[in-house]
Write a protein that holds these residues in place. Structure first.
Motif, mmCIF file in Angstrom:
data_model
loop_
_atom_site.group_PDB
_atom_site.id
_atom_site.type_symbol
_atom_site.label_atom_id
_atom_site.label_comp_id
_atom_site.label_asym_id
_atom_site.label_seq_id
_atom_site.Cartn_x
_atom_site.Cartn_y
_atom_site.Cartn_z
ATOM 1 N N LEU A 186 -10.840 -13.438 -18.784
ATOM 2 C CA LEU A 186 -9.387 -13.309 -18.897
ATOM 3 C C LEU A 186 -8.819 -14.309 -19.901
ATOM 4 N N VAL A 187 -9.317 -15.547 -19.829
ATOM 5 C CA VAL A 187 -8.869 -16.582 -20.766
ATOM 6 C C VAL A 187 -9.225 -16.202 -22.197
ATOM 7 N N LEU A 188 -10.447 -15.697 -22.374
ATOM 8 C CA LEU A 188 -10.877 -15.291 -23.713
ATOM 9 C C LEU A 188 -10.012 -14.152 -24.252
ATOM 10 N N LEU A 189 -9.688 -13.207 -23.366
ATOM 11 C CA LEU A 189 -8.832 -12.093 -23.777
ATOM 12 C C LEU A 189 -7.442 -12.583 -24.182
ATOM 13 N N LEU A 190 -6.925 -13.538 -23.411
ATOM 14 C CA LEU A 190 -5.608 -14.102 -23.737
ATOM 15 C C LEU A 190 -5.639 -14.820 -25.079
ATOM 16 N N ILE A 191 -6.713 -15.571 -25.305
ATOM 17 C CA ILE A 191 -6.849 -16.294 -26.577
ATOM 18 C C ILE A 191 -6.905 -15.311 -27.740
ATOM 19 N N ILE A 192 -7.689 -14.250 -27.553
ATOM 20 C CA ILE A 192 -7.811 -13.234 -28.609
ATOM 21 C C ILE A 192 -6.459 -12.568 -28.862
ATOM 22 N N ALA A 193 -5.737 -12.265 -27.765
ATOM 23 C CA ALA A 193 -4.422 -11.625 -27.899
ATOM 24 C C ALA A 193 -3.448 -12.526 -28.648
ATOM 25 N N VAL A 194 -3.465 -13.821 -28.312
ATOM 26 C CA VAL A 194 -2.578 -14.780 -28.989
ATOM 27 C C VAL A 194 -2.929 -14.883 -30.465
ATOM 28 N N SER A 232 -0.486 -13.931 -33.412
ATOM 29 C CA SER A 232 -0.144 -14.953 -34.409
ATOM 30 C C SER A 232 -0.464 -14.471 -35.818
ATOM 31 N N PHE A 233 -1.604 -13.805 -35.941
ATOM 32 C CA PHE A 233 -1.989 -13.271 -37.249
ATOM 33 C C PHE A 233 -0.992 -12.213 -37.718
ATOM 34 N N TYR A 234 -0.584 -11.370 -36.770
ATOM 35 C CA TYR A 234 0.394 -10.327 -37.093
ATOM 36 C C TYR A 234 1.724 -10.946 -37.520
ATOM 37 N N GLN A 235 2.147 -11.973 -36.777
ATOM 38 C CA GLN A 235 3.397 -12.656 -37.113
ATOM 39 C C GLN A 235 3.297 -13.328 -38.480
ATOM 40 N N TYR A 236 2.134 -13.910 -38.751
ATOM 41 C CA TYR A 236 1.922 -14.572 -40.042
ATOM 42 C C TYR A 236 2.001 -13.557 -41.179
ATOM 43 N N ARG A 237 1.347 -12.408 -40.973
ATOM 44 C CA ARG A 237 1.392 -11.360 -41.998
ATOM 45 C C ARG A 237 2.822 -10.897 -42.243
ATOM 46 N N GLU A 238 3.569 -10.737 -41.145
ATOM 47 C CA GLU A 238 4.965 -10.311 -41.281
ATOM 48 C C GLU A 238 5.782 -11.355 -42.027
ATOM 49 N N SER A 239 5.516 -12.626 -41.708
ATOM 50 C CA SER A 239 6.247 -13.718 -42.358
ATOM 51 C C SER A 239 5.958 -13.756 -43.852
ATOM 52 N N VAL A 240 4.685 -13.615 -44.187
ATOM 53 C CA VAL A 240 4.291 -13.614 -45.604
ATOM 54 C C VAL A 240 4.902 -12.412 -46.319
ATOM 55 N N GLN A 241 4.846 -11.266 -45.639
ATOM 56 C CA GLN A 241 5.411 -10.047 -46.224
ATOM 57 C C GLN A 241 6.915 -10.190 -46.436
#
Length: 355
Positions: free
Chosen positions: A20-28, A32-41
């Motif tokens: 569960l912890v690993l899944l949460l880390i992966i989700a975060v 975060s990567f998606y947010q970063y891409r949006e920010s860069v875009q």
């Protein structure tokens, strides 16, 4: 046997928690990567949009070569919303022909639909943003929908709706003052006042009704309106407000009386002075200071010598300085019977006059 089963169960629980912890880390990380891409875009798009806006303002749309990056991105909803936001922000910085060019861009790319969609959202900031954008781009067709937000529970929304009404309809857009129960902030009052460029004839009864409103902020705004447009015909109604329950309203009434420049103002203010709260008395003294009416000299001397409130004494001393009574003040300060407090007040007033 029981011990072995318990250990096995705990091990499974541990693995489950770890998974569960690993899944949460992966989700975060993915988020975060998606947010970063949006920010860069968004950053890249902002550069493209700002460049386009600058070129249109400087050269005009017809003289600009086609921008493939802009054309490709213009179909994206995110890009269009950012473009709309940038246009609305830019509109505040320019006037005249530059503003018209921005509105041409707005119409050319059909951004009205993006702004209108925001009025159907549930998030407050989106609704307020949509109203702002439609107002900035002069989409008067949206006014019926915008007017429905005058009674919205969020101040952020109904304030934008109020401003939009006045922006499009001028004085007539102030009809919401007839029923508004919420407080109109100082900033909102300023925005509304700036947007009103003239008052129609025969509007005296309407304005007088606002002066009788149970909402103090409506009364205060109306007094500012009177000052801006020098509505001398309502002088007597302003006088009546010196008996208003709110000290803030009385203070605004005092300021308005000075602005309307009636020769009997100072005499009347001195007459009602004893019945006023201390803060209103101070405002009356400040108004007398601004008026420099020599007929108030004895009145000011009386306030300086016989009142117990230090703030009132300061205002009276400053007003006497404005009336060029420095010699009198200096004489009072040198008398042996003068209190140390009064001496300091007079020194302060004289120093202020020098400055």
């Amino acid at each position: 046997m029981f011990l072995t089963t318990s250990v096995h169960f705990l091990f499974l629980v541990f693995l489950g928690m770890l998974s569960l912890v690993l899944l949460l880390i992966i989700a975060v990380l993915i988020y975060s990567f998606y947010q970063y891409r949006e920010s860069v875009q968004a950053s890249r798009w902002s550069e493209v949009i700002n460049k386009r806006i600058s070129e249109v303002i400087v050269y005009g749309e017809e003289k600009i070569s086609a921008d493939s990056n802009f054309s490709e991105a213009s179909g994206s909803p995110l890009f269009r919303n950012l473009f709309l936001q940038k246009l609305a922000e830019s509109e505040k910085k320019f006037s005249g022909a530059a503003q018209e060019k921005l509105k041409d861009l707005f119409r050319e790319y059909g951004l009205q639909e993006e702004a209108l969609k925001k009025l159907h959202q549930k998030k407050i900031h989106l609704i307020a943003g949509g109203i702002q954008e439609l107002t900035a781009m002069n989409v008067e067709d949206a006014l019926p929908k915008i007017s429905t937000f005058l009674s919205h529970p969020s101040a952020q929304v109904y304030q934008e709706a109020q401003y939009a009404m006045v922006h499009f309809k001028g004085f007539e857009g102030l009809h919401f003052l007839n029923s508004i129960t919420s407080k109109i902030s100082e900033w909102q009052q300023l925005r509304l006042l700036i947007s009103i460029t003239h008052i129609p004839e025969n509007s005296g009864d309407t304005i007088k009704s606002w002066m009788e409103s149970s909402n103090d902020s409506v009364v205060i705004f109306t007094l500012k309106l009177l000052r801006k447009f020098q509505m001398l015909s309502l002088y007597s109604s302003v006088i009546d407000l010196l008996e208003h329950p709110s000290s803030e309203v009385r203070i605004q009434a005092v300021q308005t009386l000075l602005s309307l420049e009636n020769p009997s103002t100072i005499a009347h203010l001195m007459e009602v002075y004893p019945d006023q709260p201390t803060e209103v008395q101070k405002e009356i003294l400040r108004v007398i200071k601004k008026s420099k009416d020599q007929c108030s000299t004895d009145f000011l001397k009386d306030q300086l010598l016989n009142t117990s409130d230090s703030g009132v004494k300061v205002c009276a001393a400053e007003a006497l300085c404005a009336l060029e009574k420095q010699d009198y003040l200096a004489e009072i300060s040198q008398q042996e019977t003068t209190s140390e407090e009064l001496i300091q007040i007079i020194k302060y007033a004289l120093q202020e006059k020098v400055c």
